[in-house]
Design an enzyme around this catalytic site. Sequence first.
Site, mmCIF file in Angstrom:
data_model
loop_
_atom_site.group_PDB
_atom_site.id
_atom_site.type_symbol
_atom_site.label_atom_id
_atom_site.label_comp_id
_atom_site.label_asym_id
_atom_site.label_seq_id
_atom_site.Cartn_x
_atom_site.Cartn_y
_atom_site.Cartn_z
ATOM 1 N N VAL A 64 -1.921 2.384 8.395
ATOM 2 C CA VAL A 64 -2.362 1.532 7.294
ATOM 3 C C VAL A 64 -1.599 1.990 6.061
ATOM 4 O O VAL A 64 -1.118 3.119 5.986
ATOM 5 C CB VAL A 64 -3.892 1.592 7.053
ATOM 6 C CG1 VAL A 64 -4.647 0.934 8.198
ATOM 7 C CG2 VAL A 64 -4.360 3.012 6.829
ATOM 8 N N SER A 65 -1.494 1.094 5.079
ATOM 9 C CA SER A 65 -0.662 1.383 3.915
ATOM 10 C C SER A 65 -1.355 2.174 2.823
ATOM 11 O O SER A 65 -0.710 2.894 2.082
ATOM 12 C CB SER A 65 -0.135 0.077 3.320
ATOM 13 O OG SER A 65 0.640 -0.601 4.272
ATOM 14 N N THR A 66 -2.664 2.040 2.708
ATOM 15 C CA THR A 66 -3.365 2.719 1.617
ATOM 16 C C THR A 66 -4.559 3.505 2.140
ATOM 17 O O THR A 66 -5.061 3.251 3.234
ATOM 18 C CB THR A 66 -3.864 1.704 0.562
ATOM 19 O OG1 THR A 66 -4.802 0.825 1.179
ATOM 20 C CG2 THR A 66 -2.717 0.902 -0.025
#
Length: 179
Positions: free
Chosen positions: A8-10
């Site tokens: 996931v990016s964050t």
Amino acid sequence: MILGYARVSTDDQNLDAQTDALSAAGAQRIFAERISGSKRQRPELDRLLDQLRDGDVVVVTKYDRLARSLRDLLEIVELIDARGAGFRSLAEDIDTTTPAGRLIFHVFASIAQFERERISERTREGLEAAKKRGRVGGRPPALSEAQKAEVRHMRDTELRPIADIAALFRVSAKTVHRA
């Protein structure tokens, strides 16, 4: 061995859905990280690639979890293939461990490459059409034609230093040189 990769990016995004899907797909080990896909240095992905052995399969829920761009995806799948391993994406139903899966992967990659080239071509065509209508893109010039003439006059006739002229017009010395 089936190795899963989840990303996931964050920090506020959740990995649970991906890890559950990878476990259901038979992943015996899951490498998970919270990092932007645009970052090439992804420690967990690097660990996964280092541990790959002949006959292993890397599984992701969607191929965009593994790579942000087609070029990146192709490079990573090439690394996986070079180690004798396969690649599987659950959402796109791509499985490079089979001849049909390799064909589908390369067809998708070719279509994506074609689309990228078409976008680039359409952008060039749009810029050319705008240029024909008199629209010019880019940053506006720092100096008008009259100011350029004044800069040349100050440099050639008054023999003023370039740095002084640049300071007077509030531009860089490079801009004065170009004028």
